[in-house]
Motif scaffolding. Structure first.
Motif, PDB file in Angstrom:
ATOM      1  N   LEU A   2       0.799  -1.213   0.000  1.00  0.00           N
ATOM      2  CA  LEU A   2       0.000   0.000   0.000  1.00  0.00           C
ATOM      3  C   LEU A   2       0.833   1.266   0.000  1.00  0.00           C
ATOM      4  CD1 LEU A   2      -3.002  -0.607   2.326  1.00  0.00           C
ATOM      5  CD2 LEU A   2      -2.938  -0.463  -0.104  1.00  0.00           C
TER       6      LEU A   2
ATOM      7  N   LYS B 165      -5.469  -9.942   6.154  1.00  0.00           N
ATOM      8  CA  LYS B 165      -6.668  -9.130   6.030  1.00  0.00           C
ATOM      9  C   LYS B 165      -6.907  -8.439   7.360  1.00  0.00           C
ATOM     10  CE  LYS B 165      -8.698 -12.341   2.816  1.00  0.00           C
ATOM     11  NZ  LYS B 165      -9.158 -11.558   1.672  1.00  0.00           N
ATOM     12  N   TYR B 167      -8.598  -5.758   8.109  1.00  0.00           N
ATOM     13  CA  TYR B 167      -9.808  -5.028   8.414  1.00  0.00           C
ATOM     14  C   TYR B 167     -11.054  -5.863   8.401  1.00  0.00           C
ATOM     15  CZ  TYR B 167      -6.949  -0.970   7.665  1.00  0.00           C
ATOM     16  OH  TYR B 167      -5.977  -0.030   7.736  1.00  0.00           O
ATOM     17  N   VAL B 168     -10.919  -7.161   8.204  1.00  0.00           N
ATOM     18  CA  VAL B 168     -12.129  -7.955   8.092  1.00  0.00           C
ATOM     19  C   VAL B 168     -12.724  -8.141   9.463  1.00  0.00           C
ATOM     20  CG1 VAL B 168     -13.037 -10.184   7.446  1.00  0.00           C
ATOM     21  CG2 VAL B 168     -11.266  -9.137   6.095  1.00  0.00           C
TER      22      VAL B 168
ATOM     23  N   LEU C  32     -20.093   8.944  -1.754  1.00  0.00           N
ATOM     24  CA  LEU C  32     -19.012   9.453  -2.584  1.00  0.00           C
ATOM     25  C   LEU C  32     -19.083   8.741  -3.918  1.00  0.00           C
ATOM     26  CD1 LEU C  32     -16.319  10.951  -2.919  1.00  0.00           C
ATOM     27  CD2 LEU C  32     -15.206   8.990  -1.958  1.00  0.00           C
ATOM     28  N   CYS C 107     -14.948 -10.086  -2.369  1.00  0.00           N
ATOM     29  CA  CYS C 107     -14.075 -11.243  -2.218  1.00  0.00           C
ATOM     30  C   CYS C 107     -13.193 -11.460  -3.426  1.00  0.00           C
ATOM     31  CB  CYS C 107     -14.914 -12.492  -2.023  1.00  0.00           C
ATOM     32  SG  CYS C 107     -15.931 -12.818  -3.454  1.00  0.00           S
ATOM     33  N   ASP C 121     -11.818  -5.315   1.664  1.00  0.00           N
ATOM     34  CA  ASP C 121     -11.576  -5.306   3.096  1.00  0.00           C
ATOM     35  C   ASP C 121     -10.126  -5.582   3.434  1.00  0.00           C
ATOM     36  OD1 ASP C 121     -13.574  -8.303   3.377  1.00  0.00           O
ATOM     37  OD2 ASP C 121     -11.661  -7.954   2.394  1.00  0.00           O
ATOM     38  N   GLU C 122      -9.283  -5.779   2.426  1.00  0.00           N
ATOM     39  CA  GLU C 122      -7.845  -5.799   2.706  1.00  0.00           C
ATOM     40  C   GLU C 122      -7.308  -4.387   2.826  1.00  0.00           C
ATOM     41  OE1 GLU C 122      -5.258  -8.016   0.296  1.00  0.00           O
ATOM     42  OE2 GLU C 122      -6.201  -9.940   0.738  1.00  0.00           O
ATOM     43  N   VAL C 123      -8.152  -3.427   2.454  1.00  0.00           N
ATOM     44  CA  VAL C 123      -7.665  -2.048   2.369  1.00  0.00           C
ATOM     45  C   VAL C 123      -8.361  -1.159   3.381  1.00  0.00           C
ATOM     46  CG1 VAL C 123      -7.617  -0.086   0.810  1.00  0.00           C
ATOM     47  CG2 VAL C 123      -7.073  -2.316  -0.031  1.00  0.00           C
ATOM     48  N   PRO C 125     -11.896  -1.026   6.407  1.00  0.00           N
ATOM     49  CA  PRO C 125     -12.979  -1.790   7.047  1.00  0.00           C
ATOM     50  C   PRO C 125     -14.306  -1.548   6.349  1.00  0.00           C
ATOM     51  CG  PRO C 125     -12.328   0.064   8.412  1.00  0.00           C
ATOM     52  CD  PRO C 125     -11.377   0.035   7.270  1.00  0.00           C
ATOM     53  N   VAL C 126     -15.066  -2.603   6.167  1.00  0.00           N
ATOM     54  CA  VAL C 126     -16.307  -2.538   5.410  1.00  0.00           C
ATOM     55  C   VAL C 126     -17.472  -2.801   6.356  1.00  0.00           C
ATOM     56  CG1 VAL C 126     -17.612  -3.680   3.606  1.00  0.00           C
ATOM     57  CG2 VAL C 126     -15.199  -3.297   3.305  1.00  0.00           C
ATOM     58  N   ASP C 127     -18.560  -2.048   6.165  1.00  0.00           N
ATOM     59  CA  ASP C 127     -19.725  -2.269   7.016  1.00  0.00           C
ATOM     60  C   ASP C 127     -20.707  -3.246   6.428  1.00  0.00           C
ATOM     61  OD1 ASP C 127     -19.225   1.063   7.582  1.00  0.00           O
ATOM     62  OD2 ASP C 127     -19.293  -0.371   9.220  1.00  0.00           O
ATOM     63  N   TYR C 129     -21.636  -5.804   3.021  1.00  0.00           N
ATOM     64  CA  TYR C 129     -21.224  -6.426   1.761  1.00  0.00           C
ATOM     65  C   TYR C 129     -22.487  -6.729   0.959  1.00  0.00           C
ATOM     66  CZ  TYR C 129     -16.893  -7.494   4.257  1.00  0.00           C
ATOM     67  OH  TYR C 129     -15.742  -7.415   4.982  1.00  0.00           O
ATOM     68  N   LYS C 150     -28.086  -0.836  10.632  1.00  0.00           N
ATOM     69  CA  LYS C 150     -26.872  -0.918  11.428  1.00  0.00           C
ATOM     70  C   LYS C 150     -26.580   0.414  12.109  1.00  0.00           C
ATOM     71  CE  LYS C 150     -22.088  -2.121  11.185  1.00  0.00           C
ATOM     72  NZ  LYS C 150     -20.946  -2.500  10.454  1.00  0.00           N
TER      73      LYS C 150
END
Lengths: 410, 170, 160
Positions: A2, B165, B167-168, C32, C107, C121-123, C125-127, C129, C150
């Motif tokens: 990154l 991972k 942030y999962v 956005l 995924c 989500d490797e980059v 945090p996701v709320d 999917y 949520k």
């Protein structure tokens, strides 16, 4: 992964920008990957003298998906799924290009009903793609209502695709040898209903834009190019036809039965943004003509080739035929082998010349699949088209070239 | 099929000094030429009316030698014909003269071939990576470059993949 | 939210205030404009007339990350684009939420190769999917409503 080098110094790009930039005379502006008007993730490095563009360097690759390498790891039929996602506004067109290339490579026949349906759906896809183009082009020029109208029409076309294949966009409906399955009941009615009201809608869009002085001011004379220059820089499709050169692969090298349909290829003369708009609007009308002719002449018959070496048998046969079971097993586990050799198959996508270079090596997986995509070639013309214009004109020029970044980056 | 035969004989005569082989497969013509003569061949073809460079791509035949083939597709508007040129390159000498002076739209196509295969083009105005990030190492479409896929997360490699991972959330 | 934080846990007052704050956050969430690939077209179709997003308060998509609260990652995230997305996410002010729309950013999707980040989500945090390739507009709306649920359940005023 990154922390790559996002800032590139002027030294490395010195050969691309003029001397005035190094001295600080002109400004270097980054029109970044995330921008409302770049039609996807396109990054432009602009060198501006005030608001006038001196030079413009496109930077692509933000959507590179490695589709070509991924297709080499799958069998021919399974790799078809990836072609939908390349130019995601022309899914059926990409499917058609790849299927025709496979059929040419292995010399597979396609029944007439499948050919007519292919032409019908490809032209509907062309209309859908031009509608999205018109909507986003108008949106870039701040004509929001055209965007809403175009997407309303497109919903009807999406409904037709969903009737046939179950999916709105990524249909994968064309398979090597024909279609996935036959047309459903109600298809004829749906398409005729579409044909009945759509011409008036095109007129509606034209009444909003064609004679509109605001639109004409923003697009006439902007991004003009001559046909010789366009050919040298590799422009194809509506931008080339807007300069006056008649090059449409559906007429020049017809495929899938296009020579039997009556339609015209619209041309314009100046090669500017306004002419590209006129060419595409007229193309929508001509596509409607083709759809009507295809619907009227739809023959009865099978929709997929019977050659069991390449086409899996229908499931109903699996119950009582041992050969069908063997073919089914062989085709779905290993795939069909293609001879060693390469074919190049060009088709006419809504953006220009879409060519598939398919090379086999005797095995079930392709050795090399390369798509010569029209948006990749058309984007090279942006520096030439935009020299001397304002930044706001650059937005109009990019949207008139109709790039789809999935097509560019694959 | 008359036009391809006439075209074939005309082109064989035109490119006599650089032609290695004329291949015809499924009705399509491909002329295999010597690598260093590609610029001269393109000039002659352009003078003969082939004014659009439709495609420029490369193929990797590893482990067979010669390893690479660079394939050009040229189109002539007046004759309405596509013709293919092919240049074979061995593993130890992967550079070619660039055809950008003749066909300016070869610019990005050659950059893509360089990016994906590592074939350098001499005389190109701006040979840098185009699709991959600038500091990427390796040339992805070569056959000895891995596909780079993510393995399925079973219980034996669960922690290893989970560490990547951050942030999962569950 | 200064005064509420200073008040602390005042029982019934805080919970009602919390509900009000959460309710107002859901009713005017501005996304956005971060459409990357094919899912972006379905996002545009959801924004357009047939499936209208403005009934949920998302009438316009802000172009600037500084003015938006919701990042809908729509499309495949390539290795070149991942740091750009992370930068966009960092530039967004709190409170912010992320929806991963489609299979490719959840995924990796159909693609499993060197060029695609398998899941955004490797980059970041996701709320929520959303599955689909591309998800139907109704699917996106369902995802947005799930996010609303949520957010309504969030404890936004407790001093974390």
């Amino acid at each position: 992964m990154l922390q790559p080098q996002m800032e590139i110094t002027v030294d490395e790009l010195r050969h691309l920008v003029s001397d005035r930039a190094v001295q600080g005379d002109t400004m270097l502006l980054n029109m970044g990957p995330q921008h409302p008007s770049t039609h996807g993730v396109l990054r432009l490095l602009l060198e501006l003298d005030g608001e006038r563009i001196v030079n413009c360097v496109p930077d692509i690759g933000f959507l590179h998906t490695g589709i070509e390498k991924n297709m080499e790891a799958k069998t021919y039929e399974k790799a078809l799924v990836m072609t939908d996602r390349m130019d995601y506004l022309n899914n059926l067109g990409n499917n058609l290009c790849y299927c025709l290339a496979i059929e040419k490579l292995v010399e597979l026949d396609v029944p007439p009903r499948a050919q007519v349906v292919r032409v019908l759906l490809t032209e509907l896809q062309r209309i859908a793609s031009h509608l999205v183009w018109l909507g986003t082009h108008a949106l870039d020029l701040a004509a929001l209502s055209v965007f809403l109208y175009c997407f309303r029409e497109r919903e009807h076309i999406m409904d037709i695709f969903e009737l046939c294949s179950g999916a709105r966009m990524m249909t994968s409906y064309f398979r090597p040898g024909g279609l996935w399955r036959d047309l459903p009941v109600g298809f004829d009615e749906a398409v005729r209903q579409f044909l009945s009201y759509f011409p008036k809608r095109i007129q509606e869009y034209e009444s909003l834009l064609t004679d509109n002085p605001l639109y004409i001011d923003r697009t006439k004379g902007i991004g003009a190019i001559s046909s010789a220059q366009a050919l040298r820089i590799g422009l194809t499709g509506p931008p080339l036809r807007a300069t006056g050169l008649d090059f449409d692969l559906r007429k020049a090298q017809p495929y899938s039965g296009y020579e039997e349909y009556e339609f015209e290829v619209p041309l314009a003369s100046n090669g500017d943004t306004y002419d590209r708009y006129i060419v595409r609007m007229e193309e929508m009308r001509q596509s409607l003509r083709i759809v009507k002719q295809a619907l009227d002449r739809l023959p009865k018959g099978p929709v997929r080739s019977n050659n069991r070496k390449f086409v899996p048998p229908p499931r109903s046969e699996l119950g009582h035929s041992m050969e069908a079971v063997i073919h089914h097993f062989k085709l779905w586990t290993e795939g069909f082998p293609a001879p060693a050799g390469s074919v190049y198959l060009p088709v006419e996508s809504p953006r220009g010349l879409l060519g598939c270079h398919l090379e086999g090596d005797g095995g079930p997986k392709p050795l090399r699949v390369h798509f010569r995509t029209p948006s990749f070639a058309n984007l090279q013309a942006i520096p030439i088209l935009s020299r001397g214009h304002l930044v706001a004109d650059l937005v109009a020029i990019i949207s008139s070239l109709d790039p789809v970044l999935g097509d560019v980056d694959r | 099929m008359e036009a391809p035969r006439k075209l074939a004989s005309e082109l064989t005569e035109l490119l006599a000094d650089s032609l290695i082989e004329l291949q015809e497969f499924r009705g399509q013509l491909t002329l295999v030429i010597q690598p260093e003569t590609v610029l001269g061949a393109c000039q002659k073809l352009q003078a003969a009316g082939f004014d659009l460079l439709a495609a420029l791509t490369a193929v990797d035949y590893w482990p067979k030698q010669p390893r690479y083939a660079v394939a050009y597709q040229l189109y002539s508007l007046e004759r309405n014909e596509f013709v293919g040129l092919k240049v074979m390159l061995a593993d130890d000498r992967v550079d070619l003269p660039s055809v950008e002076p003749i066909y300016p739209n070869a610019n990005w196509h050659e950059r893509e071939v360089f990016d994906m295969f590592g074939i350098r083009f001499r005389g190109h105005s701006d040979l840098r990576r185009i699709l991959m990030p600038y500091e990427w190492e390796g040339h992805p479409l070569r056959k000895d470059y891995p596909l780079g896929y993510e393995e399925v997360q079973f219980s034996f490699n669960f922690d290893e993949i989970e560490r990547r991972k951050k942030y999962v959330k569950d | 939210m200064g005064i509420e934080q200073k008040l602390g846990n005042l029982g019934a007052v805080t919970t009602t205030l919390e509900n009000a704050v959460n309710w107002s956050r859901t009713r005017a969430m501005w996304p956005l404009l971060s459409g990357l690939a094919c899912c972006a077209i379905e996002m545009m179709a959801t924004q357009a007339a047939d499936y209208d997003l403005s009934r949920f308060g998302m009438e316009l998509m802000r172009a600037s990350p500084r003015q938006s609260d919701l990042l809908i990652v729509a499309g495949r995230v390539s290795r070149k684009m991942a740091p750009v997305l992370r930068r966009l996410y960092d530039q967004m002010p709190e409170p912010k939420w992320v929806i991963a729309m489609g299979d490719c950013c959840s995924c990796g999707g159909v693609f499993n190769n060197y060029a695609i980040v398998p899941g955004v989500d490797e980059v970041m945090p996701v709320d929520v999917y959303i599955a689909g390739c591309p998800p139907r507009p109704e699917g996106l709306i369902h995802g947005i409503l799930t996010l609303h649920d949520k957010v309504m359940g969030e404890k936004s005023l407790r001093v974390a």
